[in-house]
Design a protein around this motif. Structure first.
Motif, PDB file in Angstrom:
ATOM      1  N   HIS A  62      -3.077  14.643 -89.262  1.00 54.06           N
ATOM      2  CA  HIS A  62      -2.475  14.489 -87.941  1.00 54.06           C
ATOM      3  C   HIS A  62      -3.008  13.260 -87.190  1.00 54.06           C
ATOM      4  O   HIS A  62      -2.225  12.544 -86.559  1.00 54.06           O
ATOM      5  CB  HIS A  62      -2.665  15.765 -87.119  1.00 54.06           C
ATOM      6  N   LEU A  84       4.001  14.035 -92.858  1.00 52.53           N
ATOM      7  CA  LEU A  84       3.999  13.930 -91.408  1.00 52.53           C
ATOM      8  C   LEU A  84       4.516  12.545 -91.033  1.00 52.53           C
ATOM      9  O   LEU A  84       4.148  11.555 -91.661  1.00 52.53           O
ATOM     10  CB  LEU A  84       2.583  14.114 -90.842  1.00 52.53           C
ATOM     11  N   ARG A 111      -4.916  16.073 -83.867  1.00 54.94           N
ATOM     12  CA  ARG A 111      -4.295  17.289 -84.364  1.00 54.94           C
ATOM     13  C   ARG A 111      -3.618  18.019 -83.223  1.00 54.94           C
ATOM     14  O   ARG A 111      -3.642  17.599 -82.074  1.00 54.94           O
ATOM     15  CB  ARG A 111      -5.350  18.158 -85.041  1.00 54.94           C
ATOM     16  N   ASP A 112      -3.063  19.177 -83.539  1.00 53.86           N
ATOM     17  CA  ASP A 112      -2.246  19.856 -82.537  1.00 53.86           C
ATOM     18  C   ASP A 112      -3.062  20.695 -81.568  1.00 53.86           C
ATOM     19  O   ASP A 112      -2.513  21.347 -80.697  1.00 53.86           O
ATOM     20  CB  ASP A 112      -1.188  20.731 -83.217  1.00 53.86           C
TER      21      ASP A 112
END
Length: 291
Positions: free
Chosen positions: A52, A16, A278-279
């Motif tokens: 993330h 990432l 995070r997403d």
């Protein structure tokens, strides 16, 4: 998904990159390498917890499956501590990671991290370990007993059926994963026979260090070894948590790690909370670790 050749193995790697708004340049910034635990675990435990948030805080994040685990190649032999450290060194070379890295390890992943630092101290900027220990004889004795017990029990279907009935299908899947690793490799034999770094090499590590424990985990009993070998390390114990704290309490672990990175390691980033890093989508829980 990316597969690279490192130390003679096909290794599964995920990366990432930090957003431009944090780092100034896309992909620029310090590198964090996340190392998972043994037998039941894979890189998903980091991907679904801390990966993330770390990227959002400005770090390039590298995760990989250890040899014999996840989607990485599973040779029948070659599972000493030196093999795992050699794999990490080779992977960083293949990925052209040249600067000092932040190593984060869950369970035995933390042992790999500090063993790498003992061998390559100039290549490590910081170490954060969750439910782990330096490579001491006491820690390896615990790991050896757990691996031996699992290797003796898990090949029997009635044991797997009992795990499924008593603890649910998720635990049964983890047990089957561990069985496959232990039956098809020499992990349970090789790891206890590992050559351990000299304690003075560990004590010579001077980079910032963080250890996070669950207060109800048996592994917290090894915290005095961390204090003895790394007296500068910050040790945080979270009451009521067990060995699976990374999975059970990812936001708590994330807040502890990110705060430490800013205060002790000089990470320059905005206030990224683990819950928002995070997403935002619901994610399935990752495996927990045998060790």
């Amino acid at each position: 998904m990316s597969i690279v050749r490192a130390n003679g193995l096909s290794v599964h790697v995920e990366q990432l990159r930090p957003p431009e708004v944090v780092s100034g340049v896309p992909g620029d910034g310090p590198t964090a390498v996340l190392i998972h635990g043994l037998a039941t675990d894979n890189l998903a435990s980091w991907y679904l917890s801390m990966a993330h948030p770390l990227a959002a805080a400005g770090l390039r994040v590298i995760m990989y499956d250890l040899r014999g685990h996840g989607k990485t190649e599973r040779p029948p032999a070659g599972y000493t501590l030196d093999h795992f450290v050699d794999d990490l060194a080779a992977l960083l070379a293949v990925l052209d990671v040249t600067g000092p890295v932040h190593l984060l390890g869950n369970s035995f992943g933390g042992t790999i991290a500090i063993s790498y630092a003992a061998r390559h101290p100039e290549q490590v900027a910081a170490i954060a370990a969750v439910e782990s220990s330096p490579p001491t004889a006491a820690w390896f004795e615990r790991v050896a007993k757990r691996l031996a017990a699992a290797a003796a029990q898990l090949p029997h279907e009635h044991v797997l059926a009992r795990i499924s009935a008593e603890r649910g299908e998720r635990a049964s899947r983890r047990a089957r994963t561990a069985r496959d690793v232990l039956v098809t490799t020499s992990l349970a034999h090789d790891l206890p026979a590992s050559r351990l770094p000299a304690e003075e090499r560990i004590a010579a590590i001077r980079c910032p260090a963080l250890w996070v424990y669950g207060g109800s985990s048996a592994v917290v009993e090894l915290a005095p070894d961390v204090q003895r070998l790394l007296p500068h390390a910050r040790i945080v114990t979270v009451p009521g948590q067990r060995h699976s704290i990374l999975i059970d309490q990812p936001d708590t672990v994330g807040d502890i790690v990110l705060s430490w990175l800013r205060q002790d390691c000089g990470l320059q980033s905005g206030p990224v909370h683990a819950a928002t890093g995070r997403d935002g989508r619901d994610q399935p829980p990752s495996p927990t670790t045998l060790y």
